[in-house]
Design an enzyme around this catalytic site. Structure first.
Site, PDB file in Angstrom:
ATOM      1  N   TYR A  57      14.797   4.705  -1.182  1.00  0.00           N
ATOM      2  CA  TYR A  57      13.511   5.328  -2.118  1.00  0.00           C
ATOM      3  C   TYR A  57      14.560   5.338  -3.439  1.00  0.00           C
ATOM      4  CZ  TYR A  57      10.645   7.086   2.244  1.00  0.00           C
ATOM      5  OH  TYR A  57       9.715   7.428   2.787  1.00  0.00           O
ATOM      6  N   SER A  96       2.071   9.335   2.674  1.00  0.00           N
ATOM      7  CA  SER A  96       0.909   9.188   1.698  1.00  0.00           C
ATOM      8  C   SER A  96      -0.706   9.629   2.006  1.00  0.00           C
ATOM      9  CB  SER A  96      -0.271   7.424   1.501  1.00  0.00           C
ATOM     10  OG  SER A  96       1.611   7.235   1.019  1.00  0.00           O
ATOM     11  N   PRO A  97      -0.818  10.990   2.624  1.00  0.00           N
ATOM     12  CA  PRO A  97      -2.579  11.757   2.800  1.00  0.00           C
ATOM     13  C   PRO A  97      -2.843  11.614   1.941  1.00  0.00           C
ATOM     14  CG  PRO A  97      -0.184  13.374   2.312  1.00  0.00           C
ATOM     15  CD  PRO A  97       0.716  12.504   2.576  1.00  0.00           C
ATOM     16  N   LEU A  98      -2.747  11.182   0.564  1.00  0.00           N
ATOM     17  CA  LEU A  98      -4.114  11.533  -0.668  1.00  0.00           C
ATOM     18  C   LEU A  98      -3.980   9.971  -0.713  1.00  0.00           C
ATOM     19  CD1 LEU A  98      -2.571  15.355  -2.178  1.00  0.00           C
ATOM     20  CD2 LEU A  98      -4.496  14.679  -0.388  1.00  0.00           C
ATOM     21  N   GLY A 141      -2.528   9.048  -4.228  1.00  0.00           N
ATOM     22  CA  GLY A 141      -3.282   9.225  -5.096  1.00  0.00           C
ATOM     23  C   GLY A 141      -4.324   8.807  -5.195  1.00  0.00           C
ATOM     24  N   PHE A 173      -8.252  10.116  -5.841  1.00  0.00           N
ATOM     25  CA  PHE A 173      -8.424  10.446  -6.617  1.00  0.00           C
ATOM     26  C   PHE A 173      -8.674   9.834  -8.664  1.00  0.00           C
ATOM     27  CE2 PHE A 173      -5.379  13.420  -5.226  1.00  0.00           C
ATOM     28  CZ  PHE A 173      -6.383  14.642  -4.762  1.00  0.00           C
TER      29      PHE A 173
HETATM   30  N1  LIG Z   1       6.841   5.705   6.626  1.00  0.00           N
HETATM   31  C1  LIG Z   1       6.326   4.700   4.885  1.00  0.00           C
HETATM   32  O1  LIG Z   1       6.664   4.121   5.186  1.00  0.00           O
HETATM   33  C2  LIG Z   1       6.080   5.513   4.209  1.00  0.00           C
HETATM   34  C3  LIG Z   1       5.722   4.961   2.824  1.00  0.00           C
HETATM   35  C4  LIG Z   1       4.981   5.732   1.435  1.00  0.00           C
HETATM   36  C5  LIG Z   1       5.499   7.247   1.588  1.00  0.00           C
HETATM   37  N2  LIG Z   1       6.375   7.703   2.780  1.00  0.00           N
HETATM   38  C6  LIG Z   1       6.468   9.145   2.603  1.00  0.00           C
HETATM   39  O2  LIG Z   1       5.540   9.829   2.725  1.00  0.00           O
HETATM   40  C7  LIG Z   1       5.148  11.211   1.413  1.00  0.00           C
HETATM   41  C8  LIG Z   1       4.067  11.098   1.004  1.00  0.00           C
HETATM   42  O3  LIG Z   1       3.370   9.543   0.034  1.00  0.00           O
HETATM   43  P1  LIG Z   1       2.829  10.243  -0.852  1.00  0.00           P
HETATM   44  O4  LIG Z   1       3.753   9.760  -2.064  1.00  0.00           O
HETATM   45  O5  LIG Z   1       2.371   8.472  -1.296  1.00  0.00           O
HETATM   46  O6  LIG Z   1       2.027  10.700  -0.730  1.00  0.00           O
HETATM   47  P2  LIG Z   1       0.098  11.368  -1.938  1.00  0.00           P
HETATM   48  O7  LIG Z   1      -0.157  12.827  -1.086  1.00  0.00           O
HETATM   49  O8  LIG Z   1      -0.375  10.089  -1.085  1.00  0.00           O
HETATM   50  O9  LIG Z   1       0.699  10.600  -3.045  1.00  0.00           O
HETATM   51  C9  LIG Z   1       0.410  11.582  -3.955  1.00  0.00           C
HETATM   52  C10 LIG Z   1       0.443  11.183  -5.175  1.00  0.00           C
HETATM   53  O10 LIG Z   1      -0.934  11.286  -5.141  1.00  0.00           O
HETATM   54  C11 LIG Z   1      -0.442  12.335  -6.701  1.00  0.00           C
HETATM   55  N3  LIG Z   1      -1.092  13.213  -6.383  1.00  0.00           N
HETATM   56  C12 LIG Z   1      -1.420  14.531  -5.858  1.00  0.00           C
HETATM   57  N4  LIG Z   1      -2.958  15.712  -5.984  1.00  0.00           N
HETATM   58  C13 LIG Z   1      -3.036  14.849  -6.870  1.00  0.00           C
HETATM   59  C14 LIG Z   1      -4.132  15.337  -8.273  1.00  0.00           C
HETATM   60  N5  LIG Z   1      -4.802  16.156  -7.874  1.00  0.00           N
HETATM   61  N6  LIG Z   1      -4.850  14.443  -8.961  1.00  0.00           N
HETATM   62  C15 LIG Z   1      -4.188  12.920  -9.161  1.00  0.00           C
HETATM   63  N7  LIG Z   1      -2.861  12.621  -8.219  1.00  0.00           N
HETATM   64  C16 LIG Z   1      -2.340  13.737  -7.531  1.00  0.00           C
HETATM   65  C17 LIG Z   1       0.315  13.013  -6.993  1.00  0.00           C
HETATM   66  O11 LIG Z   1       0.700  12.549  -8.856  1.00  0.00           O
HETATM   67  P3  LIG Z   1       1.687  14.055  -8.892  1.00  0.00           P
HETATM   68  O12 LIG Z   1       3.130  13.573  -8.422  1.00  0.00           O
HETATM   69  O13 LIG Z   1       1.773  14.414 -10.294  1.00  0.00           O
HETATM   70  O14 LIG Z   1       1.343  15.098  -8.079  1.00  0.00           O
HETATM   71  C18 LIG Z   1       1.548  11.544  -6.318  1.00  0.00           C
HETATM   72  O15 LIG Z   1       1.760  10.587  -7.442  1.00  0.00           O
HETATM   73  C19 LIG Z   1       6.596  10.100   0.678  1.00  0.00           C
HETATM   74  O16 LIG Z   1       7.193  11.618  -0.576  1.00  0.00           O
HETATM   75  C20 LIG Z   1       7.788   9.536   1.939  1.00  0.00           C
HETATM   76  O17 LIG Z   1       7.890  10.936   2.121  1.00  0.00           O
HETATM   77  C21 LIG Z   1       6.716   7.071   3.960  1.00  0.00           C
END
Ligand SMILES: NC(=O)c1ccc[n+]([C@@H]2O[C@H](COP(=O)([O-])OP(=O)(O)OC[C@H]3O[C@@H](n4cnc5c(N)ncnc54)[C@H](OP(=O)(O)O)[C@@H]3O)[C@@H](O)[C@H]2O)c1
Length: 302
Positions: free
Chosen positions: A53, A213-215, A218, A221
């Protein structure tokens, strides 16, 4: 906050915090330390990392912040991953992008993660992605040595499909061990692991599931994304009805899955972390769950 038991040594908070984007947050060590305390105060104790990361920087940023409060380590669970090689300036010996799940790489990667995170144990080590070159017996040997040395307390995988899970789990079972966690992508824009065998098999085998990546990172949105807009047109009225955010409805949709999915929050903003926590108190009706599901599929159920 509900706890999910991973094995006899480790349990997770139902909502997990992710640190994939940590190097973009611009936190000082003290600000990150404060953020960690805020998470723990809210009951979020499980922190998700990977060696790669932030181009191999996030674990160290986290370790520096953790070191400011020595007793914080025992209040949290650290999950980290290995098995991907990313060439970059700090690793000139990594000559190309590939997977490496050899005994030597797994052991070296964990030793480096322990140094970066400034800890002497990792709560759960995950193999980041399945590799066509994975030798299950070699991975098993590395895992057993790491467990026996006290360097890891649980073991799991990420992005593994049923057959890949079974291949490795069968090998671990010969050593009286097993895969405890599978971290996969699940969101209203990503149904694959719901619709194929993955989540059902994990439930059947009592393997705990983390949702990355539950959202949809991003994308949900994104006003330009047609599918996101289609799904949002169903979620938004539910958010209005329940007087919560769109994010809370999505987290609640994930929490409704029978495999007790643990969503991983990707934001550094505490109000967005709170949106995930609020979902633990929101129960969608089955009809509402299916309305979101059908909006994502784009076709009605039969
Ligand atoms: N195992 C794997 O292969 C793998 C791959 C990817 C990720 N992961 C793990 O999963 C975690 C979460 O993944 P993710 O970061 O993709 O999660 P996510 O919650 O799907 O996406 C987060 C992104 O959405 C944005 N966001 C959240 N709420 C918002 C809103 N109301 N309006 C606009 N944008 C919004 C965030 O921006 P802000 O920061 O501005 O809030 C951030 O850029 C990672 O940190 C990592 O630990 C694992």
């Amino acid at each position: 906050m509900e706890r999910i038991r991973i094995n006899q040594h480790v349990s997770y908070s139902r909502i997990v915090q992710g640190f994939w984007r940590l190097n973009e947050w611009g936190f000082s060590n003290q600000q990150l330390n404060d953020f960690l305390h805020e998470l723990v105060d809210r009951g979020i104790t499980t922190m998700d990392h990977a060696d790669i990361y932030g181009q191999y920087t996030c674990e160290s940023l986290f370790g520096d912040a953790l070191a400011l409060t020595p007793n914080l380590r025992e209040k949290i669970e650290i999950v980290t991953k290995c098995g991907i090689i990313l060439p970059n300036d700090s690793h000139p010996h990594f000559t190309g992008h590939r997977y490496d799940q050899s005994y030597e790489h797994i052991i070296q990667s964990v030793d480096q993660s322990l140094l970066n995170l400034k800890t002497d144990y990792i709560d759960t080590l995950l193999i980041h992605r399945p590799s066509p070159l994975m030798d299950p017996e070699e991975v098993t040997r590395a895992v057993m040595d790491l467990v026996n040395e006290g360097k890891i307390r649980a073991f799991g995988v990420s992005n593994f499909k049923c057959n890949q899970y079974e291949l490795l789990n069968e090998s671990l079972k010969k050593e009286k061990s097993h895969i405890s966690v599978n971290q996969v992508e699940v969101s209203p824009l990503q149904l694959e692991n719901i619709e194929d065998c993955t989540l059902n098999r994990m439930l059947q085998h009592d393997v705990k599931v983390m949702a990355w990546s539950p959202l949809a990172g991003g994308k949900i949105f994104d006003k330009e994304d047609e599918k996101a807009q289609q799904v949002l047109s169903v979620i938004q009225p539910l958010a209005t009805k329940y007087q919560v955010s769109v994010g809370t409805v999505i987290y609640s949709w994930l929490l409704r899955l029978p495999s007790k999915v643990m969503p991983i929050v990707g934001s550094s903003k505490l109000d967005r972390v709170d949106e995930a926590i609020a979902a633990t108190k929101l129960q969608l009706t089955d009809q509402e769950w299916f309305d979101i599901y059908v909006a994502s599929r784009g076709t009605d159920i039969l």
